[in-house]
Enzyme design. Structure first.
Site, PDB file in Angstrom:
ATOM      1  N   PRO A  10      56.693  79.612 -10.825  1.00  0.00           N
ATOM      2  CA  PRO A  10      58.053  80.154 -10.776  1.00  0.00           C
ATOM      3  C   PRO A  10      58.118  81.645 -10.440  1.00  0.00           C
ATOM      4  CG  PRO A  10      57.375  79.707 -13.041  1.00  0.00           C
ATOM      5  CD  PRO A  10      56.357  79.080 -12.142  1.00  0.00           C
ATOM      6  N   ASN A  11      59.103  81.948  -9.621  1.00  0.00           N
ATOM      7  CA  ASN A  11      59.455  83.308  -9.197  1.00  0.00           C
ATOM      8  C   ASN A  11      58.467  83.927  -8.198  1.00  0.00           C
ATOM      9  OD1 ASN A  11      61.813  83.491 -10.955  1.00  0.00           O
ATOM     10  ND2 ASN A  11      60.336  83.497 -12.629  1.00  0.00           N
ATOM     11  N   ARG A  18      60.284  90.975  -5.538  1.00  0.00           N
ATOM     12  CA  ARG A  18      60.353  90.927  -7.000  1.00  0.00           C
ATOM     13  C   ARG A  18      59.510  92.050  -7.612  1.00  0.00           C
ATOM     14  NH1 ARG A  18      56.804  86.623 -10.526  1.00  0.00           N
ATOM     15  NH2 ARG A  18      57.684  87.175 -12.538  1.00  0.00           N
ATOM     16  N   TYR A  23      54.200  93.750  -8.686  1.00  0.00           N
ATOM     17  CA  TYR A  23      53.624  92.691  -7.843  1.00  0.00           C
ATOM     18  C   TYR A  23      53.396  93.113  -6.391  1.00  0.00           C
ATOM     19  CZ  TYR A  23      54.895  89.861 -11.896  1.00  0.00           C
ATOM     20  OH  TYR A  23      55.008  89.372 -13.176  1.00  0.00           O
ATOM     21  N   ASN A  72      48.373  80.058  -9.724  1.00  0.00           N
ATOM     22  CA  ASN A  72      49.120  81.094 -10.434  1.00  0.00           C
ATOM     23  C   ASN A  72      50.355  80.401 -10.991  1.00  0.00           C
ATOM     24  OD1 ASN A  72      50.579  83.221 -11.430  1.00  0.00           O
ATOM     25  ND2 ASN A  72      50.271  84.545  -9.647  1.00  0.00           N
ATOM     26  N   ALA A  75      55.032  82.363 -15.318  1.00  0.00           N
ATOM     27  CA  ALA A  75      55.327  82.380 -16.760  1.00  0.00           C
ATOM     28  C   ALA A  75      54.968  81.066 -17.459  1.00  0.00           C
ATOM     29  CB  ALA A  75      56.796  82.711 -16.975  1.00  0.00           C
ATOM     30  N   HIS A  78      52.031  80.895 -19.913  1.00  0.00           N
ATOM     31  CA  HIS A  78      52.110  81.311 -21.317  1.00  0.00           C
ATOM     32  C   HIS A  78      52.778  80.258 -22.202  1.00  0.00           C
ATOM     33  CE1 HIS A  78      51.094  84.964 -19.263  1.00  0.00           C
ATOM     34  NE2 HIS A  78      52.277  85.037 -18.678  1.00  0.00           N
ATOM     35  N   ASP A  85      47.360  70.068 -19.741  1.00  0.00           N
ATOM     36  CA  ASP A  85      46.949  68.656 -19.749  1.00  0.00           C
ATOM     37  C   ASP A  85      46.702  68.153 -18.333  1.00  0.00           C
ATOM     38  OD1 ASP A  85      47.083  68.552 -22.505  1.00  0.00           O
ATOM     39  OD2 ASP A  85      48.970  67.439 -22.580  1.00  0.00           O
ATOM     40  N   GLU A  96      42.444  79.911 -12.522  1.00  0.00           N
ATOM     41  CA  GLU A  96      43.721  80.556 -12.886  1.00  0.00           C
ATOM     42  C   GLU A  96      43.745  81.956 -12.303  1.00  0.00           C
ATOM     43  OE1 GLU A  96      44.194  80.856 -17.161  1.00  0.00           O
ATOM     44  OE2 GLU A  96      45.801  82.331 -16.985  1.00  0.00           O
ATOM     45  N   HIS A  98      46.172  85.651 -11.634  1.00  0.00           N
ATOM     46  CA  HIS A  98      47.368  86.463 -11.835  1.00  0.00           C
ATOM     47  C   HIS A  98      47.246  87.711 -10.986  1.00  0.00           C
ATOM     48  CE1 HIS A  98      48.652  83.880 -15.050  1.00  0.00           C
ATOM     49  NE2 HIS A  98      47.409  83.908 -15.506  1.00  0.00           N
ATOM     50  N   ILE A  99      48.361  88.113 -10.423  1.00  0.00           N
ATOM     51  CA  ILE A  99      48.401  89.311  -9.590  1.00  0.00           C
ATOM     52  C   ILE A  99      48.254  90.553 -10.474  1.00  0.00           C
ATOM     53  CG2 ILE A  99      49.906  90.661  -8.065  1.00  0.00           C
ATOM     54  CD1 ILE A  99      51.216  87.817  -7.389  1.00  0.00           C
ATOM     55  N   SER A 100      49.003  90.563 -11.557  1.00  0.00           N
ATOM     56  CA  SER A 100      48.982  91.711 -12.468  1.00  0.00           C
ATOM     57  C   SER A 100      47.923  91.512 -13.551  1.00  0.00           C
ATOM     58  CB  SER A 100      50.364  91.874 -13.117  1.00  0.00           C
ATOM     59  OG  SER A 100      50.670  90.744 -13.931  1.00  0.00           O
ATOM     60  N   ARG A 105      50.056  94.165 -20.250  1.00  0.00           N
ATOM     61  CA  ARG A 105      51.515  94.020 -20.272  1.00  0.00           C
ATOM     62  C   ARG A 105      51.988  93.547 -21.656  1.00  0.00           C
ATOM     63  NH1 ARG A 105      53.307  90.801 -15.106  1.00  0.00           N
ATOM     64  NH2 ARG A 105      55.328  91.646 -15.753  1.00  0.00           N
ATOM     65  N   ARG A 109      52.356  87.917 -22.791  1.00  0.00           N
ATOM     66  CA  ARG A 109      51.588  87.571 -21.574  1.00  0.00           C
ATOM     67  C   ARG A 109      50.076  87.542 -21.839  1.00  0.00           C
ATOM     68  NH1 ARG A 109      55.550  87.947 -17.484  1.00  0.00           N
ATOM     69  NH2 ARG A 109      57.066  89.548 -18.004  1.00  0.00           N
TER      70      ARG A 109
END
Ligand code: DQA
Length: 138
Positions: A10-11, A18, A23, A72, A75, A78, A85, A96, A98-100, A105, A109
């Site tokens: 999402p997003n 954004r 990001y 990625n 959210a 989390h 599953d 997995e 993540h950009i940040s 943070r 997160r």
């Protein structure tokens, strides 16, 4: 030819627009083109959805066939036991990303529901987190 599926949650369709301070300014489309031309020996498929169930469906779809999944989950990382599953249900290894640097943070997160089900975690390198994850499947 290695088959690698990148899945953005999402997003992440709004990358480039954004929160650029977090990001960056680049859209994912442009980055994906560079990635594909830098790794001609890999078939890199791309999927993005803002809907949790669609992310799960994509993991099921490719998860017994592809060589690697770069995920990625945004959210949902989390919150989503269902995604964890799904990762555990398939045979394709998942990295997995993540950009940040999520650990620098907000405390919410710092927790990932999916890390334990993944082969590894790459975070904090901007869009190059995806490149490092692709590299891990070569
Ligand atoms: C993110 C980090 C998440 O906490 C956040 O919800 C995102 C993006 C990242 O790539 O840094 O949507 O996964």
């Amino acid at each position: 030819m290695k088959k690698i599926q990148i899945i953005n949650g999402p997003n992440l369709n709004l990358l480039g627009k954004r929160e650029p301070a977090v990001y960056g300014n680049a859209s994912f489309g442009g980055y994906l083109e560079t990635l594909r031309s830098d790794y001609p020996e890999c078939e890199i498929a791309y999927f993005q959805s803002n809907i949790e169930g669609e992310l799960i469906n994509k993991i099921h779809e490719v998860g017994f066939d592809f060589d690697g999944i770069v995920l990625n989950a945004g959210a949902y990382t989390h919150t989503s036991i269902a995604l964890r599953d799904a990762i555990q249900a398939v045979t394709t290894p998942v990295v997995e990303v993540h950009i940040s640097n999520v650990h620098a943070r907000e405390p919410f997160r710092h927790v990932s529901m999916i890390s334990a089900a993944c082969r590894g975690v790459i975070l904090g390198f901007g869009l190059d987190s995806y490149r490092l994850a692709v590299e891990s499947f070569r």
